[in-house]
Enzyme design. Structure first.
Site, PDB file in Angstrom:
ATOM      1  N   GLU A 200      22.591  29.610  21.922  1.00 40.92           N
ATOM      2  CA  GLU A 200      22.463  28.475  21.001  1.00 40.92           C
ATOM      3  C   GLU A 200      23.685  27.573  21.203  1.00 40.92           C
ATOM      4  O   GLU A 200      23.584  26.454  21.671  1.00 40.92           O
ATOM      5  CB  GLU A 200      22.372  28.974  19.556  1.00 40.92           C
ATOM      6  N   ASP A 278      14.509  29.245  10.297  1.00 42.93           N
ATOM      7  CA  ASP A 278      15.961  29.415  10.330  1.00 42.93           C
ATOM      8  C   ASP A 278      16.536  29.390   8.907  1.00 42.93           C
ATOM      9  O   ASP A 278      16.697  30.432   8.295  1.00 42.93           O
ATOM     10  CB  ASP A 278      16.641  28.388  11.239  1.00 42.93           C
ATOM     11  N   ASP A 279      16.865  28.205   8.393  1.00 47.33           N
ATOM     12  CA  ASP A 279      17.480  28.075   7.059  1.00 47.33           C
ATOM     13  C   ASP A 279      16.704  27.028   6.258  1.00 47.33           C
ATOM     14  O   ASP A 279      17.157  25.880   6.125  1.00 47.33           O
ATOM     15  CB  ASP A 279      18.943  27.642   7.179  1.00 47.33           C
TER      16      ASP A 279
END
Length: 333
Positions: A200, A278-279
């Site tokens: 990432e 993800d978030d």
């Protein structure tokens, strides 16, 4: 673009990255905790992405206000409960919720094992009401160093039968994976599955290390795999899953635009890659957005989006019997 006859999965979903802004306000008021703003709309820019961040580290700072209000274990239970509610409300059939107990405990010096127990309790409580499948993944937050990760691992191991897998997350550039090899050796001895945030912020070598040294059978994000043809072949041949998070990768400036995201090429190469959030609270999105907005913008065809949905089920950290039961449950409506 979501096939309602197939289970919808979210395999890369941070519990501590999905604390509702309303809950942050409420818990801050309960515990007399100072916030940068006290109205929802003025708080939102501090806890949610309003424009793309310059880096992963600056993106992660948006999560800090969410954990800053976790003043006691009841607060941890509440956010765990609400995470399950959010999964159900998003129409997700199966989710793997990952969390870093050290990160959640840190601000108010909560007991790490107590945080793990509170998360398990909150999830179990919600499952009495909401008909979804949930598994928990423990995170070692590399950002806080090896000793903190050892404390985190110890707390997770106290409840090892309730934890499905171990992950390594945080500052990938500042704290490379080799520092945490002993932690993951222990986790594998326990029988946990392994997924690692890699490729990432750092390059393809980070992914190689996660697979070869840490024992990862899945990779979080993994976008830099596109830079290494040999790695692309290896991922496809060995069925190493890629947990793709399209919107997140744009918001962290990991990828400049959705049109440049490598997910389409991963799928064309035969790599098992899935769509994930993800978030969600920090990003201001839910899984439906990834399927109906982000994936088409990344160039995926309807068939590729469906394949990504199938891949989510294939990659899930469950047995074949559990997979079959989930398929049957969804098909029967």
């Amino acid at each position: 673009m979501i096939d309602t006859q197939l289970p919808l999965t979210d395999l890369h979903r941070h519990l501590d990255g999905n604390i509702r802004p309303e809950t942050i306000l409420d818990l801050a008021q309960q515990h007399n905790i100072a916030l940068p703003a006290y109205e929802l709309e003025t708080l939102r820019p501090h806890v949610q992405i309003t424009k793309n961040e310059p880096s992963l580290v600056s993106f992660l700072q948006k999560l800090d206000w969410g954990v800053a209000v976790l003043a006691d274990l009841d607060a941890c239970r509440r956010v765990a409960y609400e995470n399950v509610v959010d999964v159900a409300n998003a129409g997700i059939d199966y989710a793997e919720l990952r969390f870093s107990p050290y990160y959640m405990a840190m601000k108010h010096q909560l007991p790490i094992e107590g945080v793990v127990e509170a998360i398990i309790d909150g999830v179990q409580s919600a499952l009495h009401t909401y008909d979804v499948e949930i598994r928990l993944i423990g995170i070692l937050s590399r950002t806080f160093g090896e000793n903190a990760c050892q404390q985190e691992l110890n707390g997770l191991l106290k409840h090892q039968d309730k934890i499905t897998a171990l992950d390594l997350a945080g500052d990938e550039l500042g704290f490379p994976g080799h520092l945490f090899q002993p932690h993951f050796n222990r986790a594998r001895d326990t029988g946990w599955k392994i997924t690692v945030h890699a490729g990432e912020a750092a390059g393809a070598e980070s992914i190689w290390h996660a697979i070869k040294e840490l024992g990862a059978s899945r990779i979080g994000h993994g976008v830099k795999a596109i830079e290494d043809p040999r790695l692309m072949d290896y991922l496809a041949e060995h069925q190493i899953g890629i947990e793709s998070c399209l919107t997140s990768n744009i918001q962290t400036s990991t990828i400049a635009s959705l049109a440049q995201h490598p997910l389409k090429k991963f799928l064309e190469h035969g790599i098992i890659a899935s769509l994930n959030t993800d978030d969600p609270a920090v990003e201001g999105i839910e899984l439906k957005h990834e399927y109906t907005v982000a994936a088409p913008a990344a160039g995926l065809t309807a068939a590729q989006i469906r394949q990504a949905q199938i891949n989510g089920l294939t990659m899930a950290f469950i047995s074949q019997a559990e997979r079959d039961a989930l398929i049957k449950k969804v098909s029967l409506g």
